[in-house]
Design a protein around this motif. Structure first.
Motif, PDB file in Angstrom:
ATOM      1  N   TYR A   5       0.794  -1.228   0.000  1.00  0.00           N
ATOM      2  CA  TYR A   5       0.000   0.000   0.000  1.00  0.00           C
ATOM      3  C   TYR A   5       0.823   1.273   0.000  1.00  0.00           C
ATOM      4  O   TYR A   5       0.281   2.362  -0.049  1.00  0.00           O
ATOM      5  N   ASP A   6       2.129   1.138   0.134  1.00  0.00           N
ATOM      6  CA  ASP A   6       2.926   2.343   0.274  1.00  0.00           C
ATOM      7  C   ASP A   6       3.676   2.706  -1.002  1.00  0.00           C
ATOM      8  O   ASP A   6       4.490   3.612  -0.994  1.00  0.00           O
ATOM      9  N   HIS A   7       3.369   2.036  -2.086  1.00  0.00           N
ATOM     10  CA  HIS A   7       4.039   2.371  -3.343  1.00  0.00           C
ATOM     11  C   HIS A   7       3.255   3.410  -4.133  1.00  0.00           C
ATOM     12  O   HIS A   7       3.766   3.995  -5.060  1.00  0.00           O
ATOM     13  N   LEU A   8       2.033   3.599  -3.765  1.00  0.00           N
ATOM     14  CA  LEU A   8       1.205   4.535  -4.507  1.00  0.00           C
ATOM     15  C   LEU A   8       0.683   5.602  -3.565  1.00  0.00           C
ATOM     16  O   LEU A   8       0.190   5.300  -2.486  1.00  0.00           O
ATOM     17  N   ILE A   9       0.765   6.836  -3.962  1.00  0.00           N
ATOM     18  CA  ILE A   9       0.270   7.927  -3.124  1.00  0.00           C
ATOM     19  C   ILE A   9      -1.236   7.886  -3.015  1.00  0.00           C
ATOM     20  O   ILE A   9      -1.816   8.166  -1.985  1.00  0.00           O
ATOM     21  N   THR A  10      -1.889   7.487  -4.063  1.00  0.00           N
ATOM     22  CA  THR A  10      -3.322   7.716  -4.140  1.00  0.00           C
ATOM     23  C   THR A  10      -4.182   6.612  -3.535  1.00  0.00           C
ATOM     24  O   THR A  10      -5.352   6.547  -3.839  1.00  0.00           O
ATOM     25  N   ILE A  11      -3.607   5.740  -2.723  1.00  0.00           N
ATOM     26  CA  ILE A  11      -4.489   4.747  -2.116  1.00  0.00           C
ATOM     27  C   ILE A  11      -4.309   4.729  -0.598  1.00  0.00           C
ATOM     28  O   ILE A  11      -3.238   5.000  -0.064  1.00  0.00           O
ATOM     29  N   PHE A  12      -5.408   4.396   0.061  1.00  0.00           N
ATOM     30  CA  PHE A  12      -5.389   4.175   1.493  1.00  0.00           C
ATOM     31  C   PHE A  12      -4.943   2.742   1.762  1.00  0.00           C
ATOM     32  O   PHE A  12      -5.215   1.841   0.966  1.00  0.00           O
ATOM     33  N   SER A  13      -4.290   2.503   2.888  1.00  0.00           N
ATOM     34  CA  SER A  13      -4.071   1.129   3.315  1.00  0.00           C
ATOM     35  C   SER A  13      -5.357   0.648   3.984  1.00  0.00           C
ATOM     36  O   SER A  13      -6.232   1.455   4.291  1.00  0.00           O
ATOM     37  N   LEU A 113      -3.548  28.316   2.617  1.00  0.00           N
ATOM     38  CA  LEU A 113      -3.336  28.106   1.190  1.00  0.00           C
ATOM     39  C   LEU A 113      -2.190  27.120   0.951  1.00  0.00           C
ATOM     40  O   LEU A 113      -2.265  26.234   0.102  1.00  0.00           O
ATOM     41  N   MET A 114      -1.125  27.293   1.713  1.00  0.00           N
ATOM     42  CA  MET A 114       0.025  26.410   1.503  1.00  0.00           C
ATOM     43  C   MET A 114      -0.265  24.985   1.969  1.00  0.00           C
ATOM     44  O   MET A 114       0.253  24.011   1.401  1.00  0.00           O
ATOM     45  N   ALA A 115      -1.119  24.855   2.993  1.00  0.00           N
ATOM     46  CA  ALA A 115      -1.521  23.515   3.414  1.00  0.00           C
ATOM     47  C   ALA A 115      -2.328  22.846   2.305  1.00  0.00           C
ATOM     48  O   ALA A 115      -2.246  21.638   2.090  1.00  0.00           O
ATOM     49  N   GLY A 116      -3.113  23.635   1.581  1.00  0.00           N
ATOM     50  CA  GLY A 116      -3.835  23.104   0.431  1.00  0.00           C
ATOM     51  C   GLY A 116      -2.855  22.588  -0.607  1.00  0.00           C
ATOM     52  O   GLY A 116      -3.064  21.539  -1.223  1.00  0.00           O
ATOM     53  N   GLU A 117      -1.774  23.337  -0.779  1.00  0.00           N
ATOM     54  CA  GLU A 117      -0.739  22.921  -1.732  1.00  0.00           C
ATOM     55  C   GLU A 117      -0.141  21.558  -1.349  1.00  0.00           C
ATOM     56  O   GLU A 117       0.042  20.689  -2.200  1.00  0.00           O
ATOM     57  N   THR A 118       0.152  21.393  -0.069  1.00  0.00           N
ATOM     58  CA  THR A 118       0.759  20.104   0.315  1.00  0.00           C
ATOM     59  C   THR A 118      -0.284  18.984   0.321  1.00  0.00           C
ATOM     60  O   THR A 118       0.020  17.843   0.011  1.00  0.00           O
ATOM     61  N   GLN A 119      -1.548  19.333   0.677  1.00  0.00           N
ATOM     62  CA  GLN A 119      -2.589  18.294   0.658  1.00  0.00           C
ATOM     63  C   GLN A 119      -2.758  17.728  -0.745  1.00  0.00           C
ATOM     64  O   GLN A 119      -2.913  16.531  -0.937  1.00  0.00           O
ATOM     65  N   PHE A 120      -2.724  18.612  -1.734  1.00  0.00           N
ATOM     66  CA  PHE A 120      -2.914  18.217  -3.129  1.00  0.00           C
ATOM     67  C   PHE A 120      -2.027  17.032  -3.498  1.00  0.00           C
ATOM     68  O   PHE A 120      -2.453  16.093  -4.163  1.00  0.00           O
ATOM     69  N   PHE A 121      -0.777  17.087  -3.031  1.00  0.00           N
ATOM     70  CA  PHE A 121       0.162  16.038  -3.409  1.00  0.00           C
ATOM     71  C   PHE A 121      -0.007  14.765  -2.583  1.00  0.00           C
ATOM     72  O   PHE A 121       0.745  13.811  -2.763  1.00  0.00           O
ATOM     73  N   THR A 122      -0.967  14.749  -1.666  1.00  0.00           N
ATOM     74  CA  THR A 122      -1.272  13.486  -1.000  1.00  0.00           C
ATOM     75  C   THR A 122      -2.470  12.816  -1.645  1.00  0.00           C
ATOM     76  O   THR A 122      -2.790  11.682  -1.329  1.00  0.00           O
ATOM     77  N   GLN A 123      -3.163  13.553  -2.533  1.00  0.00           N
ATOM     78  CA  GLN A 123      -4.398  12.997  -3.097  1.00  0.00           C
ATOM     79  C   GLN A 123      -4.274  12.607  -4.562  1.00  0.00           C
ATOM     80  O   GLN A 123      -4.860  11.626  -4.989  1.00  0.00           O
ATOM     81  N   TYR A 124      -3.507  13.363  -5.326  1.00  0.00           N
ATOM     82  CA  TYR A 124      -3.449  13.107  -6.755  1.00  0.00           C
ATOM     83  C   TYR A 124      -2.205  12.302  -7.131  1.00  0.00           C
ATOM     84  O   TYR A 124      -1.205  12.306  -6.421  1.00  0.00           O
ATOM     85  N   ALA A 125      -2.270  11.685  -8.288  1.00  0.00           N
ATOM     86  CA  ALA A 125      -1.211  10.770  -8.699  1.00  0.00           C
ATOM     87  C   ALA A 125      -0.073  11.465  -9.436  1.00  0.00           C
ATOM     88  O   ALA A 125       0.777  10.801  -9.998  1.00  0.00           O
TER      89      ALA A 125
END
Lengths: 269, 269, 269, 269, 269, 269, 269
Positions: A5-13, A113-125
C-alpha cells in the motif's frame, strides 16, 4: 506488511493510512535539523539549527528562514529543494493576494493556502508529497504575533510555539513544560522568547551551541509602520554568540522562570 | 531491500529516502571526471578534468565549462547530454531575466532557478532526474566572486570552493584543509587560486597532469566594464602546461602557504 | 541482475546506469554495418558500408548518407526507420535556422540540437530512445572541415575521424594508430583521406571490397561559392571501384604513410 | 527468455532488439497470403494472392491492391484492417502533397512518408505497430517504373522485384535466381513481367492457380498522358485465366528465359 | 501460455496474434444469437434471431436491426451496448457524408468507415475492442443489393450472404451448400431469399421457430424513388408466422431448389 | 484475499465492493474524533470533539466547524487537509450558486453537490477518495432546521441527528434510544438539543468533558433576518463549561427526558 | 481463474466476458434493496423498497425515485452516489433535448442515451462502471405508458414490468407468472398495478410491509395537459399504509386475478 500500500500515493491502506505521507515525515526528520518558533508579547522568535554540510560552503547561503512578504517569514525544515519550491509558491500567493485585495495576506490565510498545496500532493497521482515542514510566522496587524505550521499531510494550525525536525518531539516536550502560562508566552518579551528558543535548541543539540550553528529571525511590532504590521530582523552569528554567552553567564533560564513565577502569581490574583 | 522503492521517482522509501536521486549522484560519479571551482579575491578559478574519451575526438569540442552570459559560466560534471540541456535552460532563463528586468541575472538567483529545474524531476512522474551537477560561477557586480553549486536533488548553496565528480570527497577534504583562512581564500590572487586548483586536481588524478587534461576558466573583475561585472577567460592547454611546469619548479603550494601564514599573522593582529 | 532497471527508460539503476541507452547502442551494432568519416585538409570523406539486404533491392535506394543542407550531410548508422526520422528533423531544424537567421546553420550547432533530440528520449517516458548514430559532416565557412558525431545517449563531440557501427572499436583503433599527426589528418588531401577510409573499411570487412559495397560522400571547399561553404559529392560505385583498384595497385597506404613521415619530419623541425 | 522485453513496444531488449516489430512481421506472415511486384521496362506488374476466406464473400470486395493516386497503387499484405488504415493515410498524404505542391507525389517520397508512419508506432507508447507490409508501385514521370516496399519497422527501399507474406522468402529466392540481368528485368515487357509474376506465384502456391486466386494490377506508361505518369490497370479473373492457360501451353518461362539469354548475349557484347 | 500477451490490446503475441480481438469474437458468440443476411435479385433479406431475455420485456424494444439511413440498415450481433454505440456512429458518419457531398453514402463506403472505427480499438491503448459484429445492407442505387460485414478486428468485405453469432459456422456451411449459383442468389426473388433465411435460421435454432423469435428486415428497390435507392421494410411477427407456416406447408425449400435447378439449366445453356 | 482488488480505486471486487471507499471510512475513524449534530425546534446544535494534538497549538486554530455561508456551517470529521479542501469547494459552490441565482443555496442542494464531489473520487482514476465526513447544517428559510451528512462514498441524506467519527456507532445508538419522538427532536429547544449533544459526547468520551474539549456551533432562527434564514453562533469554551456544570448539577438529561415524556403524552392524545 | 482478467475494465477474458460489468451487477445487489415498476393501462406504478439505514435519518431524504422531467421519473437501485450522478446527467440530457428540439425527450430515447453513458464506462480506461440500475418510466404522449431499464453494461430495453436489486430474480418470476395477459397488464388500472407491485414487493421482503418501507410513484395520464404527457405523483407513507391495509383486507390479489380471468375470457373470445 505495508509493502503493497505504500508504493502509490493515491491509495489508502486497509487501516486508512496514507503511508507516503508518513514517509514524507521521515524524510523531514532524516535531514537532521531542528527548528523552533516561539510567540512572545508582540514578537515571534524563530530559530533554526543551521548545519553547513560542508565547510567550503558559504554559511550565508545556507538558509532555512525565508521572507515571504516584508512582514511574513517562513521557517522551513526538510529537503532543501522542496522547501525552496514551497517558498516560491508562498511568495507568489502572497503577492497575488496583495495585488488582488490591496492589503497584505494574513499569515493564517497564507498557511491555509500552503496547506492546500501540500494536501494536493497526498491525493493526486501526479507526484510525491513534499518532504518539508513549513512554519510561517509574522506579527500581524490584526491578530498580533502568529505562528502557523504546515506539514506534508496538509495539516495546519496556529501555535504558541512550533517545532519541527529531528528533535521535534523532545523540543516540544521541553517547551510544553516551560511554557505553562495561560497565554503560553504571550507576555514574554523578545529577550525571554529568544532565551527560551536558545535553551530549547541547546537541549536538542548535544554539543555546545555557537552563533554559526543557528539562524535566528525575530518578528516584532514595527513602530514606524502605521498599519500595525511587524518587521523581520535576522540576527548575525556574532549577536547570537553574545546572546548565548550572556545566557550562560546569567544562569540560563533563571530570569525567565523567575519572571514567569511572578506572572503566575499576578495571574492567580 | 531497496528494490521496491527505487523504481519510481515519485515515492519515498519507508525511511524517507528518494532512491532515484541517490542513483543520479552515482551517475555523476560514474562519468569518471572531477571538477573544482575556487573563489579568490576578485576572481573565481574553475578547473575541470577533461578526458577526451577517444583520441580521434577534437579536444576543443569536449567542454565542461559553458558560458551562460558574458559574466556567468557553468562548470558541468556528469552525463554530457543532460549537462547540455541544463546549460541551454540556464541560458534561456538568464536571457529572459535580462530582457524582463533590463539587468543581468545575479548568479545566485540563476542557481536557485536551475535548482528548481532539477528539483522538479525528483517530484513529478514525467521522467528521470538529471544525472549532472552544475557549478555556476561569476564575478558579480554586487556580490563579488561567486560560486554556486546545484545538484540533482535540487540542493543549491554558495561555496568558497566547490567540487564535483568522482573524486569529490577527496578533493573537498584537501581544500577544507588548505583553505583555512577566515574568509577562505577571499584574499587569494588569481595565481594563488589557480595553483590551489591545479594542486587539488593533481591530488585527485594519480597520473601526471598535462594542459590537455584540464579545462580552465577564470572569472575576474573587468576594469573596462563600468557596471562591475567580471569577464570570463579560458586558458589554452599551452598556458596550463606552463603554469603546471612553473608550479612544480616553484615547489608546489609553498608560495601560497607562506603568504597564507603571513596573512594568518596579520589576521590575528 | 539488471532485470528490474532496464524495462523503463526513465529510471537510473542503483549504479547510476541507464540500461536502455546501452541497449540502443546494441541495436546500432546489430545492424551489421560500419561507417567512417575522416577530416582532411579542406575536405571530409565519409564512407558507409552498404549492405543491400536483398539482391532484388535497387541499390541506389539503400542510403546511409543524407544531405541535410547543400553543405551538410549526415552519415547514419543504425535502424533505418529511426535514421530517416532524425534526418527529417535535422533538415527541419536546419531550414528553420536559415529562415530565422538568414545564414546557414553551423554543423556543430546542428549536431548539438540533434543531440538534444536524442537526449530527450533518454529522460522522458514517451517512448524508446533512437537506435541510430548520426555523424554530421561539412566543410564549414568559418570552422573548415567538420565531423560531429551524435549518439543515442545525447552525447556529441567533434572528431578528426569518427566511426560507428559493428566494427566501431576496431576501426577506431586502426585510425588512432594511423592518424598520428598533431593535427590528425588536417594536411591530408581528399585522396589521402579517401584511401585512409577505404583502407579502414577494408580492415573492418573481411571480404574483398567492391564499389557496390560502399557509399562515399566527399565534402570539399567549393571555389564557386563566395561564402566559403563546401559542397557535397557522392561517388559512383564505378569510381569507388577504380579507386579501390588503384589503391591495391599502388600498395595501399604506402603513399600516404610516406607523405605523413615527411610531414612528421617537417613538423618536428 | 524474451518474456520481459516483448510486452512493451517502447523498450529495447538487452540485445538491442525490438520484439514487437518482429511479432508484427509474424502477424503479416500468419495471414497466409503472398504478393509480388516486378519492375519491367516501362511497367510494373503486381500480383497478390487472393484468398476469399469464405465462399459467400463477394470476391470483388476482397482487395489487396489499392489505388492511391491515378498513378500510384499500393499492394498490401497483412491484417486487412491495418492495411486499410494505411491506405487511407497514404491517400491523404498524396492528396495533401498535390494540393500543396501542384504536382503528383513521387512514389519514393510517398513510401518514405509511410515508413515514417510505421516507424512512429515502433517508438511511441500509444499503440501497437502495424501488422501489414506495403508495396507502392507506379510508373513515375521522372524515375520510370518504381517499386517501393514499406515494412512494420519503418524500413523502406526501392526494389527490382518485391515480395511479401507467407512465402516471401521462397518467392524472393526464385526471383533472385531468375532475374539475373544487370538491370534486373528493366528490359522486360509487360508480358514478360506478368509471366514471371505468375510463375513465381505458382511456385509459392502448391495448388493449381486460377484467375480468381489472384489479383493483378499493371502500371504502364500512359501515352495519352503528357506529363509522363503511368496508368493503372486491373486485370479481370478471366484475363488472368487466359494468361495462365497461355503460359502453361507455351511452356512456362521458356520464352522469357530465351529472350533473357539473348539479352545476356547482347549485354556481354 | 497466452497469459502474458492477452492482457493488453496493444501488443502482438510472439506468434503475431492479437488475443483481445479473438476474445471479442468470443464475446459476440457468447450472446447466443445468430443472424443472417442474404442478397437476392434487387433485394436483401436480413433475419436476426430475437431472444427476449425476459418475458416482461416489451418485445418491440429488443432490436438487432437498425436503420442507418432510409436506405441502409445495420444488422448487429453481439453486446447490445456496443452495438448501439456503433449504430450511433454509423448514423453520424452517414449524415455527415450526405451533408458534405449532397448524396447518400454508399453502403460499401460506410462499412469501410465503420471497420476503421473497430480497427482503431485494436491498435490503441484507449479501451477494449467492440464486442459486436455489424452487417450493413442496402439496395444501393449504383451497386444494387449489397451486404457488407464488419467484425471487431476491422475486417470488412461484401457478401452474397453473411452470417454472424453463435451458429455462424453452421449457418454459413448451410448457405454455401445451398447457394450454388454462379451469382449466388442474385436471381432470387424476395420470397426465395426470405425462405432461404428462415430455413437457415431453422437449422441454427433447434426448437420450432415462431414469428416472435425473429426480426426480419427486407431491403427492396423502391419504384417510387427516382434515384434508385431501395427502401427498408420490417416484417411483423404475424407476417413472419404466416411465412413460416406457408413454408412448412409448401415443403420447405423445395420451390426454391426447384427454381434453382431450372436456373442452373438455363445457366448452363 | 482482498489484496488484488483494493489497490485500485476504479475497480469493483468480485463481491461488488469498493475497498478504497471502506478504507477511507477507516481513515476517518482513525482520527480519533467524534462529532454530533442534532436538529431541534428552529435550531441545530453541532458539537465536535476537539483534540488539540499538542498543547503548544493555539486551540482557536483547531477547528472542525466551518462557516460556508452566513447561514450554513459544515462540521468536518476526518483528515484535516481533506476537510479544508472540501470546505473551500463548498464555499465556492455556495458563492457561485448565489451569484447565479440571486438567492442562498439550500443546504440540502449543497450537500448533494458535495456528495457528487466525493463520489467522483470513487469512480475515476485521478486520485484517492476523501478521508473526511461532512455534516452540513443550517436553519433554512424554507425547510427549517436541516442536518445533511456527506460521506466519502458519495452517500448523503438528511438527518434528525447525525454523528461521525470514532464513536459514531455508539453515539448513534445513544441518540436513537433517546430521540424517540415521532418528529425526533423537532420540538426540542436549543437548550434541550445542546444538553443532548453534550450528554452524547460525554458518553463517547470516557474522560470528564471540559469546554476546551469541545467545539459547539448553534444555528438558530434569526429574527432580524427578513428572509427566514438562520444565523450561526459559536460557543466559547467558557460558556460550554458553564453549560456542562449546569448540566451535571441539574442531573443530566432529566429535564429533557421529563419534557419529552410530557410531549409524548401530548402527542399520544 | 478469473484473477487475471477482472482487474482491468478494458479487456475481455478469454471467454469474451467483461468481469467488471458482472461485479457492478453484484454491487447493485449488495445494496439490499428491491424495486419494481409495472406498466398498466394509461399508467405506470413504480415502487422501491426504502431502507432508512439509520433511524436518525430523515426518511424523506432517502429517495430512490427521482423526477427527470415533469413527465419522466427514474427509479434507481444501487450505489446512492452513482445513482445521483446518473440522475443529474439524465436531467441535463433531457433539458438539452428540450432546449434543442422544443419538445420533451421521449423516455425511450432518454433511456438509450443513458445506456450509452453506462456503456462508455465498460469500454474506456477512465474509471469503473456505474454500480446502479436505472428504470425510467413515464406516460408518454405518443407511446403511452413506458418502462425502460438501463443496466451497468449499457443494456436497455422496454418492459411490461421491470425489477431490479437483490430480489430481482424472484420478483421477476412472480410477475411473469402473474402478468399472463397478451398485453401484460396493459388493461390494468392504477389500482390493479399498485396492488400487483405491493404484492410482489411483499413477496420479496419477508417481514410485514409498512408505508415507511416503500417509496411509490405513479405516472398517469394528465387530463389537464393538452399534449398528452402524463404527470407524476408520489404517494405518502400514510396512503401506502392505507393501501396495504385495504389490500390485506380485500384478500390480496384476488380482485385483480378475478378481473384478469374475466379479461382472459374476453380475450379468448
Amino acid at each position: 506488511m505495508t509493502g503493497a500500500y505504500d508504493h502509490l500515493i493515491t491509495i489508502f491502506s486497509p487501516e486508512g493510512k496514507l503511508y507516503q505521507v508518513e514517509y514524507a515525515h521521515k524524510a523531514i526528520r532524516s535531514e537532521n535539523l531542528t527548528s523552533i518558533a516561539i510567540r512572545g508579547k508582540d514578537c515571534v522568535v524563530a530559530v533554526s539549527e543551521k548545519k553547513v554540510p560542508d565547510r567550503l560552503i558559504e554559511p550565508d547561503t545556507v538558509k532555512h528562514i525565508f521572507t515571504i512578504t516584508p512582514h511574513i517569514a517562513c521557517l522551513c525544515t526538510g529537503i532543501q529543494g522542496d522547501s525552496r519550491m514551497l517558498v516560491y509558491k508562498a511568495r507568489e500567493k502572497a503577492a497575488k493576494y496583495r495585488f488582488k485585495n490591496g492589503v497584505e495576506i494574513p499569515v493564517s490565510y497564507l498557511a491555509n493556502l500552503m496547506a492546500g498545496e501540500t494536501q494536493f500532493f497526498t491525493q493526486y497521482a501526479y507526484g510525491r508529497g513534499y518532504g518539508t515542514c513549513l512554519i510561517f510566522f509574522s506579527v500581524d496587524d490584526e491578530e498580533g504575533p502568529q505562528v502557523h505550521k504546515v506539514d506534508p499531510s496538509g495539516y495546519t494550525a496556529g501555535y504558541y510555539a512550533a517545532t519541527a525536525g529531528t528533535k521535534e518531539v523532545e523540543t516540544m516536550a521541553f517547551l510544553e513544560k516551560t511554557l505553562k502560562l495561560p497565554e503560553r508566552g504571550r507576555n514574554n518579551s523578545v529577550k525571554d522568547s529568544l532565551r527560551l528558543c536558545l535553551q530549547a535548541m541547546q537541549g536538542a543539540i548535544s554539543r555546545e551551541l555557537q552563533g554559526t550553528d543557528l539562524e535566528v529571525c525575530i518578528a516584532t511590532r514595527d513602530d514606524t509602520c502605521e498599519d500595525g504590521f511587524g518587521k523581520l530582523q535576522f540576527m548575525s552569528a556574532q549577536d547570537i554568540d553574545n546572546e548565548l554567552t550572556e545566557m550562560v553567564e546569567s544562569g540560563g533560564l533563571t530570569e525567565y522562570l523567575a519572571s514567569r513565577q511572578e506572572m503566575d502569581r499576578e495571574d492567580t490574583n
